[in-house]
Scaffold this motif. Structure first.
Motif, PDB file in Angstrom:
ATOM      1  N   ASN A   1      41.011  -6.130  -7.467  1.00 16.46           N
ATOM      2  CA  ASN A   1      42.275  -5.626  -8.788  1.00 16.46           C
ATOM      3  C   ASN A   1      42.659  -4.139  -8.479  1.00 16.46           C
ATOM      4  O   ASN A   1      43.490  -4.067  -8.595  1.00 16.46           O
ATOM      5  CB  ASN A   1      41.926  -5.775 -10.294  1.00 16.46           C
ATOM      6  CG  ASN A   1      42.121  -7.326 -10.674  1.00 16.46           C
ATOM      7  OD1 ASN A   1      42.629  -7.980 -10.168  1.00 16.46           O
ATOM      8  ND2 ASN A   1      41.561  -7.894 -11.311  1.00 16.46           N
ATOM      9  N   GLU A   2      41.548  -3.341  -8.381  1.00 21.11           N
ATOM     10  CA  GLU A   2      41.296  -1.966  -8.560  1.00 21.11           C
ATOM     11  C   GLU A   2      42.382  -1.377  -6.450  1.00 21.11           C
ATOM     12  O   GLU A   2      42.560  -0.834  -6.982  1.00 21.11           O
ATOM     13  CB  GLU A   2      40.237  -1.328  -8.320  1.00 21.11           C
ATOM     14  CG  GLU A   2      40.194   0.555  -8.661  1.00 21.11           C
ATOM     15  CD  GLU A   2      38.524   0.980  -8.084  1.00 21.11           C
ATOM     16  OE1 GLU A   2      38.260   1.694  -7.882  1.00 21.11           O
ATOM     17  OE2 GLU A   2      37.387  -0.170  -9.030  1.00 21.11           O
ATOM     18  N   ARG A   3      41.554  -1.963  -6.111  1.00 24.36           N
ATOM     19  CA  ARG A   3      42.131  -1.767  -4.623  1.00 24.36           C
ATOM     20  C   ARG A   3      43.225  -2.245  -4.352  1.00 24.36           C
ATOM     21  O   ARG A   3      43.751  -1.471  -3.217  1.00 24.36           O
ATOM     22  CB  ARG A   3      41.006  -2.744  -3.548  1.00 24.36           C
ATOM     23  CG  ARG A   3      39.412  -1.340  -3.538  1.00 24.36           C
ATOM     24  CD  ARG A   3      38.345  -2.096  -3.237  1.00 24.36           C
ATOM     25  NE  ARG A   3      37.075  -1.095  -3.977  1.00 24.36           N
ATOM     26  CZ  ARG A   3      35.442  -1.466  -3.570  1.00 24.36           C
ATOM     27  NH1 ARG A   3      35.738  -2.637  -2.101  1.00 24.36           N
ATOM     28  NH2 ARG A   3      34.481  -0.844  -3.466  1.00 24.36           N
TER      29      ARG A   3
ATOM     30  N   ARG B   1      48.297   3.691   0.194  1.00 24.97           N
ATOM     31  CA  ARG B   1      48.601   2.964   1.617  1.00 24.97           C
ATOM     32  C   ARG B   1      49.572   1.333   1.458  1.00 24.97           C
ATOM     33  O   ARG B   1      50.091   1.631   2.500  1.00 24.97           O
ATOM     34  CB  ARG B   1      47.392   2.951   2.160  1.00 24.97           C
ATOM     35  CG  ARG B   1      47.008   4.123   2.568  1.00 24.97           C
ATOM     36  CD  ARG B   1      46.066   4.318   3.681  1.00 24.97           C
ATOM     37  NE  ARG B   1      44.560   3.121   2.366  1.00 24.97           N
ATOM     38  CZ  ARG B   1      43.704   3.099   3.285  1.00 24.97           C
ATOM     39  NH1 ARG B   1      43.125   3.682   4.640  1.00 24.97           N
ATOM     40  NH2 ARG B   1      42.444   1.946   2.223  1.00 24.97           N
ATOM     41  N   LEU B   2      49.448   0.442   0.617  1.00 24.77           N
ATOM     42  CA  LEU B   2      50.142  -0.523   0.275  1.00 24.77           C
ATOM     43  C   LEU B   2      51.414  -0.505   0.243  1.00 24.77           C
ATOM     44  O   LEU B   2      52.102  -1.486  -0.275  1.00 24.77           O
ATOM     45  CB  LEU B   2      48.299  -1.600  -0.049  1.00 24.77           C
ATOM     46  CG  LEU B   2      47.429  -1.755   0.438  1.00 24.77           C
ATOM     47  CD1 LEU B   2      46.605  -2.638  -0.217  1.00 24.77           C
ATOM     48  CD2 LEU B   2      47.626  -2.170   1.539  1.00 24.77           C
ATOM     49  N   GLY B   3      51.485   0.623  -0.617  1.00 22.02           N
ATOM     50  CA  GLY B   3      52.756   0.374  -1.420  1.00 22.02           C
ATOM     51  C   GLY B   3      52.687  -0.822  -2.427  1.00 22.02           C
ATOM     52  O   GLY B   3      51.749  -0.750  -3.616  1.00 22.02           O
TER      53      GLY B   3
ATOM     54  N   ASN C   1      54.657  -5.596   2.425  1.00 19.12           N
ATOM     55  CA  ASN C   1      56.218  -5.876   2.760  1.00 19.12           C
ATOM     56  C   ASN C   1      56.763  -3.675   2.732  1.00 19.12           C
ATOM     57  O   ASN C   1      56.957  -3.554   1.412  1.00 19.12           O
ATOM     58  CB  ASN C   1      56.854  -6.336   2.693  1.00 19.12           C
ATOM     59  CG  ASN C   1      56.687  -7.368   3.375  1.00 19.12           C
ATOM     60  OD1 ASN C   1      57.617  -8.883   3.571  1.00 19.12           O
ATOM     61  ND2 ASN C   1      55.398  -7.711   4.331  1.00 19.12           N
ATOM     62  N   GLY C   2      57.066  -3.507   3.647  1.00 22.23           N
ATOM     63  CA  GLY C   2      57.967  -1.773   2.534  1.00 22.23           C
ATOM     64  C   GLY C   2      56.611  -0.817   2.525  1.00 22.23           C
ATOM     65  O   GLY C   2      57.690   0.506   2.216  1.00 22.23           O
ATOM     66  N   SER C   3      55.795  -0.449   2.703  1.00 23.35           N
ATOM     67  CA  SER C   3      55.202   0.275   2.916  1.00 23.35           C
ATOM     68  C   SER C   3      55.346   1.595   3.507  1.00 23.35           C
ATOM     69  O   SER C   3      55.667   1.423   4.451  1.00 23.35           O
ATOM     70  CB  SER C   3      53.747  -0.169   2.799  1.00 23.35           C
ATOM     71  OG  SER C   3      52.224   1.609   2.404  1.00 23.35           O
ATOM     72  N   THR C   4      55.309   3.283   3.047  1.00 25.62           N
ATOM     73  CA  THR C   4      55.353   4.335   3.653  1.00 25.62           C
ATOM     74  C   THR C   4      54.772   4.325   4.172  1.00 25.62           C
ATOM     75  O   THR C   4      55.703   5.532   5.315  1.00 25.62           O
ATOM     76  CB  THR C   4      56.739   5.081   2.832  1.00 25.62           C
ATOM     77  OG1 THR C   4      56.171   5.388   1.382  1.00 25.62           O
ATOM     78  CG2 THR C   4      57.986   4.539   2.482  1.00 25.62           C
ATOM     79  N   ALA C   5      53.944   4.264   3.910  1.00 24.35           N
ATOM     80  CA  ALA C   5      52.635   5.042   4.728  1.00 24.35           C
ATOM     81  C   ALA C   5      53.194   4.520   6.596  1.00 24.35           C
ATOM     82  O   ALA C   5      53.652   2.968   6.884  1.00 24.35           O
ATOM     83  CB  ALA C   5      51.421   4.099   4.421  1.00 24.35           C
ATOM     84  N   GLY C   6      51.754   4.496   6.532  1.00 17.72           N
ATOM     85  CA  GLY C   6      51.746   4.069   8.546  1.00 17.72           C
ATOM     86  C   GLY C   6      51.029   3.192   8.925  1.00 17.72           C
ATOM     87  O   GLY C   6      50.413   2.414   8.377  1.00 17.72           O
ATOM     88  N   ALA C   7      51.689   2.164  10.106  1.00 17.74           N
ATOM     89  CA  ALA C   7      50.736   1.151  10.000  1.00 17.74           C
ATOM     90  C   ALA C   7      49.407   1.580  10.222  1.00 17.74           C
ATOM     91  O   ALA C   7      48.785  -0.329   9.695  1.00 17.74           O
ATOM     92  CB  ALA C   7      51.243   0.395  11.824  1.00 17.74           C
TER      93      ALA C   7
ATOM     94  N   LYS D   1      46.937  -1.425   7.786  1.00 15.31           N
ATOM     95  CA  LYS D   1      45.947  -2.105   8.106  1.00 15.31           C
ATOM     96  C   LYS D   1      44.149  -1.716   7.789  1.00 15.31           C
ATOM     97  O   LYS D   1      43.945  -2.363   7.624  1.00 15.31           O
ATOM     98  CB  LYS D   1      45.712  -1.696  10.010  1.00 15.31           C
ATOM     99  CG  LYS D   1      46.964  -2.650  10.748  1.00 15.31           C
ATOM    100  CD  LYS D   1      47.702  -2.474  12.595  1.00 15.31           C
ATOM    101  CE  LYS D   1      48.579  -2.861  12.375  1.00 15.31           C
ATOM    102  NZ  LYS D   1      48.483  -3.027  14.288  1.00 15.31           N
ATOM    103  N   ASP D   2      44.401   0.510   7.861  1.00 16.70           N
ATOM    104  CA  ASP D   2      42.848  -0.293   7.085  1.00 16.70           C
ATOM    105  C   ASP D   2      42.693  -0.724   5.321  1.00 16.70           C
ATOM    106  O   ASP D   2      41.446  -0.624   5.597  1.00 16.70           O
ATOM    107  CB  ASP D   2      42.528   1.345   7.298  1.00 16.70           C
ATOM    108  CG  ASP D   2      42.222   1.988   8.572  1.00 16.70           C
ATOM    109  OD1 ASP D   2      42.146   1.553   9.378  1.00 16.70           O
ATOM    110  OD2 ASP D   2      42.425   3.283   9.120  1.00 16.70           O
ATOM    111  N   ALA D   3      43.310  -0.043   4.900  1.00 13.31           N
ATOM    112  CA  ALA D   3      43.627  -0.756   3.873  1.00 13.31           C
ATOM    113  C   ALA D   3      43.402  -1.816   3.788  1.00 13.31           C
ATOM    114  O   ALA D   3      42.936  -2.364   2.973  1.00 13.31           O
ATOM    115  CB  ALA D   3      44.921  -0.205   2.939  1.00 13.31           C
ATOM    116  N   LEU D   4      44.141  -2.773   4.717  1.00 16.32           N
ATOM    117  CA  LEU D   4      43.670  -4.543   4.591  1.00 16.32           C
ATOM    118  C   LEU D   4      42.883  -4.598   4.837  1.00 16.32           C
ATOM    119  O   LEU D   4      41.979  -5.750   4.049  1.00 16.32           O
ATOM    120  CB  LEU D   4      44.886  -4.885   5.179  1.00 16.32           C
ATOM    121  CG  LEU D   4      46.286  -5.195   4.751  1.00 16.32           C
ATOM    122  CD1 LEU D   4      47.538  -5.927   6.216  1.00 16.32           C
ATOM    123  CD2 LEU D   4      46.388  -5.516   2.948  1.00 16.32           C
ATOM    124  N   ASP D   5      42.218  -3.811   5.671  1.00 18.15           N
ATOM    125  CA  ASP D   5      40.414  -4.202   6.224  1.00 18.15           C
ATOM    126  C   ASP D   5      39.195  -3.991   5.225  1.00 18.15           C
ATOM    127  O   ASP D   5      38.314  -4.395   5.346  1.00 18.15           O
ATOM    128  CB  ASP D   5      40.371  -3.404   7.408  1.00 18.15           C
ATOM    129  CG  ASP D   5      41.232  -3.883   8.517  1.00 18.15           C
ATOM    130  OD1 ASP D   5      41.536  -5.055   8.731  1.00 18.15           O
ATOM    131  OD2 ASP D   5      40.775  -2.765   9.759  1.00 18.15           O
TER     132      ASP D   5
END
Length: 424
Positions: A53-55, A60-62, A399-405, A409-413
């Protein structure tokens, strides 16, 4: 009953419908108790939920994220965030394609490439094998040349027959910029995974060259045609088992294999080899496994379509079906084929910048997941064994985040490492 269907039934029977007359106070209390038992999280699960819920609020994820975590054995939903919101899933679509292909064709299915002879012409016949190599063609050429020489023939014409598939078209949501790098026009014949405009003629030219190297004169250019009724079989090559092909397709996220499998699956179900018929079979098969088709819209087998929309809940349910022991004989190859965090040669490898941050490095070797990447869409869905020793299935789609790919990916990892529990 599949886990996905069982979970749907639990929700249906524990949620009163407007206008329904309940059986009485005792029945109502029993329903409440069952519902509470099904949804109450233990301390380990609550820790995962609280951290996620926090992360999931990571900038970065938008703001457009669909995510869910479920317990693989009990099917309990541990955490959800807009879990039923349908987004572009990118290559997570391949999980649906793989499930359908293995179900319709069977894991032991092989694709056959043939050579036939008739009226002075050798015809190379495509059978939907996207893994055919020049060594395979050379073996076909060797057998064909031996037959020609035994018959006293020293020259032939060469044609290709790729009529198994209709003329290539763009899927809904594709653009011509995909050709030929992201994917080649989908044909039934290809060699060495060449991404060229006409893979069939390219394979025929390679075959003709191999014939010439073995002493047979090839007259004229390679042409396109169809096998004649009186043509005689000369040689054939069979691919690896479908189970092996599916594992490779998932490991490296091969778009071309995915689209070929979609067409071969359509044919296996008795339908034409088109995008429309292939995806119709996908919907039918997933429905039979109990996966909800609500807000489910796909237009290809690879996930390249920008018109495809699937929710994290649906992706998780597909993985849940694949991980179900009752389906292991058919679908275990999907779980086996998922890239492992830190595994070289796969899409979660260090060379792709995966699981290499302070937050996620702890999960190297502990996460099995399918990646997905399009401009404006990043996904990660798979399994990990959490701190409580139980396997958790997760799906995260943004979808649609303005951060770099790379940042996304780092955030999802990091979210996957959170489910594992190593990032506490």
């Amino acid at each position: 009953m599949s886990p996905a269907l069982r979970r749907a039934v639990v929700v249906a029977v524990s949620t009163p419908v407007a206008g329904t007359i309940l059986a009485g106070p005792s029945a109502f209390a029993a329903d409440q108790a069952a519902d509470k038992a099904a949804t109450t999280l233990d301390s380990a699960e609550q820790k995962i939920a609280d951290n996620l819920n926090e992360r999931v609020q990571d900038t970065r994820l938008g703001s457009t994220v669909s995510g869910v975590v479920i317990d693989a054995k009990s099917d309990k939903v541990i955490w959800g965030h807009d879990a039923t919101t349908a987004l572009m899933p990118a290559s997570n679509t391949k999980l649906a394609t793989a499930t359908t292909a293995l179900t319709v064709l069977g894991p032991d299915h092989r694709f056959t490439t043939k050579v036939v002879y008739g009226d002075g012409t050798l015809t190379l016949v495509g059978g939907g094998d996207r893994t055919l190599t020049s060594d395979d063609l050379d073996a076909l050429a060797k057998t064909a040349v031996a037959g020609l020489k035994n018959a006293g023939l020293t020259s032939v014409k060469v044609q290709i027959d790729d009529s198994l598939f209709p003329e290539p078209t763009l899927a809904t949501g594709w653009n011509t910029g995909y050709y030929p790098d992201s994917i080649a026009p989908v044909r039934a014949l290809v060699v060495d995974s060449h991404n060229v405009t006409d893979t069939s003629v390219d394979a025929g030219q390679t075959f003709a060259k191999l014939l010439a190297e073995r002493g047979v004169t090839v007259t004229g250019d390679v042409t396109r045609g169809v096998v004649g009724k009186g043509d005689v079989p000369v040689a054939q090559h069979q691919s690896d088992k479908l189970s092996t092909i599916v594992k490779h397709m998932l490991k490296v996220s091969d778009n071309d294999i995915a689209e070929t499998l979609l067409r071969m699956t359509a044919l296996g179900a008795g339908r034409p080899a088109t995008f429309e018929d292939g995806t119709a079979v996908v919907r039918d098969v997933l429905s039979r496994y109990g996966v909800s088709m609500d807000n489910f819209e796909i237009h290809d087998g690879s996930g390249l379509s920008r018109a495809t929309r699937v929710s994290a809940q649906t992706i998780a349910d597909i993985l849940d079906v694949a991980a179900d022991p009752s389906h292991s004989q058919t679908l275990k190859y999907i779980i086996d084929g998922l890239p492992v965090s830190g595994e070289a040669g796969a899409t979660l490898a260090p060379e792709w910048g995966r699981f290499d941050t302070p937050d996620s490095q702890c999960a190297v070797g502990k996460v099995k997941a399918k990646t997905g990447t399009l401009t404006g869409a990043i996904a990660l869905s798979g399994l990990t064994k959490a701190e409580d020793g139980r396997w958790k299935i997760f799906s995260f789609i943004e979808n649609g985040s303005t951060a770099g790919a790379g940042d996304i990916k780092d955030a999802l990892d990091g979210l996957a490492a959170t489910v594992n529990g190593c990032w506490a």
